[in-house]
Design a protein around this motif. Structure first.
Motif, short mmCIF file in Angstrom:
data_model
loop_
_atom_site.label_atom_id
_atom_site.label_comp_id
_atom_site.label_asym_id
_atom_site.label_seq_id
_atom_site.Cartn_x
_atom_site.Cartn_y
_atom_site.Cartn_z
N ILE A 56 3.51 31.29 -16.12
CA ILE A 56 2.98 30.27 -15.23
C ILE A 56 3.95 30.05 -14.09
N SER A 57 3.44 30.09 -12.87
CA SER A 57 4.25 29.87 -11.69
C SER A 57 3.60 28.77 -10.85
N ILE A 58 4.41 27.83 -10.39
CA ILE A 58 3.90 26.72 -9.59
C ILE A 58 4.60 26.71 -8.24
N ASP A 59 3.82 26.63 -7.19
CA ASP A 59 4.35 26.56 -5.83
C ASP A 59 4.35 25.10 -5.39
N PHE A 60 5.54 24.51 -5.27
CA PHE A 60 5.65 23.11 -4.89
C PHE A 60 5.56 22.91 -3.37
N GLU A 61 5.28 23.99 -2.64
CA GLU A 61 5.13 23.90 -1.19
C GLU A 61 3.67 23.67 -0.78
N LEU A 62 2.76 23.83 -1.71
CA LEU A 62 1.33 23.70 -1.40
C LEU A 62 0.94 22.23 -1.32
N THR A 63 1.00 21.67 -0.13
CA THR A 63 0.77 20.23 0.03
C THR A 63 -0.67 19.83 -0.29
N GLN A 64 -1.61 20.72 -0.07
CA GLN A 64 -3.00 20.39 -0.35
C GLN A 64 -3.20 20.10 -1.84
N GLU A 65 -2.47 20.84 -2.69
CA GLU A 65 -2.54 20.60 -4.13
C GLU A 65 -1.68 19.40 -4.52
N ALA A 66 -0.51 19.29 -3.89
CA ALA A 66 0.43 18.24 -4.27
C ALA A 66 -0.11 16.85 -4.00
N TYR A 67 -0.87 16.70 -2.90
CA TYR A 67 -1.29 15.36 -2.47
C TYR A 67 -2.80 15.16 -2.52
N LYS A 68 -3.47 15.98 -3.29
CA LYS A 68 -4.93 15.86 -3.34
C LYS A 68 -5.39 14.55 -3.97
N SER A 69 -4.50 13.87 -4.70
CA SER A 69 -4.86 12.59 -5.32
C SER A 69 -4.66 11.41 -4.37
N LYS A 70 -4.12 11.64 -3.16
CA LYS A 70 -3.80 10.57 -2.22
C LYS A 70 -4.73 10.60 -1.01
N ASP A 71 -5.19 9.41 -0.60
CA ASP A 71 -5.93 9.36 0.66
C ASP A 71 -4.94 9.27 1.81
N ASN A 72 -5.44 9.28 3.05
CA ASN A 72 -4.55 9.34 4.21
C ASN A 72 -3.70 8.09 4.37
N LEU A 73 -4.25 6.93 4.03
CA LEU A 73 -3.46 5.70 4.12
C LEU A 73 -2.30 5.71 3.13
N GLU A 74 -2.53 6.29 1.96
CA GLU A 74 -1.45 6.38 0.97
C GLU A 74 -0.35 7.33 1.46
N LEU A 75 -0.74 8.43 2.10
CA LEU A 75 0.27 9.33 2.67
C LEU A 75 1.07 8.63 3.77
N LEU A 76 0.37 7.89 4.62
CA LEU A 76 1.04 7.18 5.71
C LEU A 76 1.98 6.11 5.16
N ARG A 77 1.54 5.40 4.13
CA ARG A 77 2.40 4.38 3.51
C ARG A 77 3.67 5.02 2.94
N SER A 78 3.53 6.15 2.28
CA SER A 78 4.70 6.84 1.74
C SER A 78 5.68 7.21 2.84
N LEU A 79 5.17 7.71 3.94
CA LEU A 79 6.03 8.09 5.06
C LEU A 79 6.79 6.89 5.61
#
Length: 615
Positions: A56-79
Motif C-alpha cells: 500500500i502506498s499513499i501520496d500525501f501530496e494529492l490535495t483533492q483526496e486529502a481535503y475532500k471532506s472539507k468545504d471551501n469555507l473550512e479550507l479558508l478558515r484553516s488558512l
C-alpha cells in the motif's frame, strides 16, 4: 458524590490482583525458551506475510483526496487560523486578546466569532450531542474519533501552586513543616525528583500539548470521573470502534502517584545495583538476570532475614535466576505490607523502608483513585470503547504506567480495551516498552500502546536543571525520532510474532507515518487487521489523516469538546503549539492553498463534501 453511591460496583482493587505473579515467575525460563523458538520462526513468518500481502502506498501530496471532506469555507478558515498562529505577538498575547475581544463584542458575539475561527478549527462542539454530526462526517470519510472533554479550571498561577503543594505533600510532611522540623542528617530518604517543589507547582508552565488537572477534593475527582463516564458513553454511541481519553491526575490526590512513583523507581534502581554486583550492568533491561543464591547471600550481609530465594521460586522449581519482571512481582506482592518494603541505603549500608506511612484518610483517598479507575475501565468494556490513559510528568508517570498495566492485565484478556501511553522523548522509553510487551506475552493479554513524542519537554528539562537531578529527556529531537521508531519497530515485530499487540502511532510527523507504512509493507501487515492505528489532533494534519482513512487504515482524530468559554485554556495551548508547528513547516498551508485554488479554477465555488460509497 460519595464513593459508596457509585453506580458501578467496584469489583477489583487493582493493587490486590497480583497473587498469580509469583507462580508465573517459576515458569519464566520455560516461557523464555518458547520465545526463542518463536523468534526463530519470525523471519520466515515475516517473509511469508510480506510476499502474500498487497503493498500500500499513499501520496500525501494529492490535495483533492486529502481535503475532500472539507468545504471551501473550512479550507479558508484553516488558512486564516494557521496564519494567525504563526505571528509571535498574537500567540504570546492570545489570552489577553481573547479577553479584550469578549469584553468588546459581548459574550454571544464573541462565542460566534470563536466558532467561526479558532474554536471551530480545533474543537468539535459544546457537548456530546452537538459533536455527533462532526464525528459522523469524519467517520464517513474513514476517520474515527478519540473523545476528549477539554474543559479546564482557569486558575491563577498562585492558586495552581497552592493546590499543587497542598495535594502533593503528605500529612506527616506537613506536620513537620508546621513544627519547623527537619529530618536528622542522613534520614531524609525522599528523592528530589519525587518531592513537590513550589517553583514548579503550576504544572501548566512550559506545557502546550496537554490538559492539566489540579486536586481540590474527593468530590471534584468524582465530578471528573462522571465527565469521563459521559465521554465514554458518547464515544460508544457515536461509533462502533471509538476511543476515549482519561488523565489519572484527574481521579485522585497526586501525592499517591508521587510517592508510588518514587517506590517503583527506587526498586528498579535496586535491581540495577544488584545486577551490577553480579557483573550484569550495561545490558538492556530484559537481558539482565540475577542469580538467586548470590542475591540471597548479598541481602543477608545487609541484614535482611527474608528468604528471597524461596520468595521467587516457590517450591524451588525455578531456574535459579530472575529478571526485571520477576523482580517487579516482589514489590507488587509486598505493596500490601509496606513495612516489609526495604532497600539498602548504599551510603549507610542500612536497610530502609521505601514507603512513608499513610494516614487513614490518605489510605482512603488512594483506594478511591483505584476505584474510579476500575469504574471507568468497566464502563469502557461495557460500551465497547477503548480507554486511552494519557501520559503525564515523569515524577507521576511510573505510578501511572504501572496502574495502567495492572488494568490491562485485568481488562485486556479478550481484546485490547486499555491503552497505555509511552513518551518517546524519554531516555528509558525503549526499556519501558519492551518490559511491558514481555509481561503481556508471558501472561497472555493484549498489549495496547499509544506512542507519542511527549508534551512536557521544556518543563521537564527546566525542573531537572533547577532541582538538580538527571535530565530524563533525550538530548535532541533527532534522538527522540530514533527512539520513537525503535519503540514502534519493536511493537510491529511483536504484532507479527504473536498478534496480541496493538499500537496507535500518534504523530503529526509525516516521516514517521511513512516509516510506519513502509514497515507494515515489509512485515505484511494490512490495514484491515486493525492492529496499527494512526492519530492526529482535530484541525491539524488533515493531509495525513484523511488519505490514511480513505485507504482503509484505522485513523483517529483527538476530538476535544466543551463550552466555548470553558475551553479557552485548551485553545490558548493550541495556538502556542501551532506557532511552532507552522513555523517549522509551511507545507500544510501550501497544500490548503493549492486545493482551494484548484477548486476555484475548476468552478467548484460551492463545493460540498461527498463521501465515497463503502467508506
Amino acid at each position: 458524590k460519595d464513593v459508596s453511591k457509585l453506580t458501578y460496583y467496584v469489583k477489583i482493587n487493582i493493587l490486590n490482583t497480583l497473587s498469580n505473579r509469583r507462580a508465573q515467575s517459576t515458569v519464566a525460563s520455560t516461557q523464555a525458551d518458547q520465545d526463542v523458538t518463536n523468534r526463530e520462526s519470525y523471519s520466515s513468518r515475516k517473509s511469508r506475510n510480506a510476499s502474500s500481502s498487497p503493498k500500500i502506498s499513499i501520496d500525501f501530496e494529492l490535495t483533492q483526496e486529502a481535503y475532500k471532506s472539507k468545504d471551501n469555507l473550512e479550507l479558508l478558515r484553516s488558512l486564516v487560523v494557521f496564519k494567525l498562529c504563526s505571528y509571535d505577538l498574537l500567540v504570546d498575547k492570545n489570552k489577553e486578546l481573547m479577553d479584550i475581544s469578549k469584553f468588546l463584542l459581548g459574550k454571544k458575539a464573541f462565542e460566534q466569532f470563536m466558532k467561526m475561527t479558532f474554536y471551530g478549527q480545533f474543537v468539535a462542539g459544546e457537548d456530546h450531542k452537538s459533536i455527533k454530526s462532526l464525528i459522523q462526517k469524519n467517520r464517513a470519510f474513514g476517520v474515527g474519533s478519540v473523545l476528549d472533554y477539554s474543559v479546564e479550571e482557569d486558575l491563577t498561577q498562585e492558586d495552581a501552586v497552592t493546590k499543587e503543594m497542598d495535594s502533593c505533600v503528605s500529612a506527616t510532611e506537613k506536620e513537620g513543616m508546621l513544627m519547623c522540623l527537619l529530618p536528622p542528617a542522613g534520614m531524609d530518604h525522599r528523592e528530589k525528583q519525587y518531592k513537590a517543589h513550589q517553583q514548579f507547582g503550576d504544572r501548566r508552565g512550559g506545557v502546550t500539548g496537554a490538559r492539566t488537572y489540579f486536586y481540590s477534593d474527593e468530590a471534584k475527582c468524582d465530578q471528573h470521573m462522571e465527565t469521563f463516564l459521559k465521554c465514554i458513553k458518547a464515544s460508544g454511541g457515536s461509533s462502533v470502534d471509538g476511543f476515549s481519553a482519561i488523565k489519572m491526575t484527574a481521579l485522585g490526590r497526586p501525592q499517591f502517584l508521587l510517592q508510588f512513583s518514587e517506590v517503583l523507581v527506587k526498586w528498579k534502581r535496586f535491581f540495577s545495583f544488584l545486577a551490577a554486583q553480579q557483573g550484569r550492568d550495561g545490558m538492556e533491561a530484559l537481558e539482565q538476570r540475577l542469580e538467586l543464591q548470590p542475591l540471597q547471600d548479598f541481602m543477608t550481609t545487609l541484614g535482611s532475614t527474608g528468604d528471597f530465594h524461596g520468595w521467587f521460586t516457590g517450591e524451588k522449581q525455578g531456574s535459579g535466576t530472575i529478571d526485571r519482571l520477576d523482580w517487579n512481582s516482589l514489590i507488587d506482592d509486598r505493596i500490601k505490607i509496606s513495612d516489609l518494603l526495604v532497600v539498602p541505603n548504599l551510603e549507610t549500608g542500612q536497610l530502609e523502608p521505601l514507603l512513608n506511612k499513610f494516614t487513614e484518610e490518605e489510605e482512603k483517598q488512594m483506594k478511591r483513585m483505584l476505584q474510579r479507575l476500575d469504574v471507568l475501565a468497566n464502563h469502557a468494556e461495557e460500551h465497547s470503547v477503548r480507554l486511552m490513559v494519557d501520559a503525564e510528568q515523569t515524577y507521576f508517570q511510573p505510578a501511572i504506567s504501572t496502574l495502567t498495566v495492572e488494568m490491562q492485565r485485568i481488562y485486556n484478556r479478550g481484546r485490547p480495551v486499555i491503552f497505555n501511553t509511552y513518551q518517546c522523548y524519554l531516555k528509558e522509553a525503549y526499556d519501558i516498552v519492551t518490559m511491558d510487551v514481555e509481561l503481556s506475552r508471558r501472561e497472555g493479554w493484549f498489549f495496547g500502546a499509544k506512542l507519542v513524542r511527549g508534551a512536557y519537554m521544556y518543563q521537564e528539562r527546566s525542573r531537572a536543571e533547577e532541582i538538580g537531578y538527571e535530565d530524563p529527556i533525550n538530548p535532541d529531537y533527532e534522538t527522540t525520532n530514533m527512539m520513537y521508531h525503535k519503540c514502534l519497530d519493536y511493537i510491529l515485530d511483536e504484532i507479527v510474532l504473536n498478534r496480541n499487540a496493538n499500537v496507535m502511532v500518534a504523530s503529526h510527523n509525516e516521516d514517521t507515518v511513512k516509516h510506519t507504512l513502509r514497515r507494515m509493507n515489509e512485515l505484511g501487515l494490512t490495514p484491515t487487521e486493525n492492529k496499527v492505528y494512526f492519530g492526529q489532533l482535530l484541525g491539524m494534519c488533515d493531509q495525513i489523516s484523511f488519505p490514511l482513512g480513505q485507504a482503509g487504515f484505522p485513523v483517529y482524530k483527538y476530538v476535544p469538546y466543551g463550552p466555548v468559554n470553558e475551553v479557552i485554556p485548551y485553545l490558548s495551548r493550541r495556538a502556542q503549539e501551532n506557532r511552532g508547528f507552522m513555523k517549522g513547516s509551511q507545507r500544510e498551508r501550501e497544500l490548503l492553498w493549492k486545493e482551494l485554488k484548484r477548486r476555484l479554477a475548476s468552478g467548484q465555488v460551492f463545493y460540498r463534501p461527498q463521501p465515497e460509497p463503502g467508506l
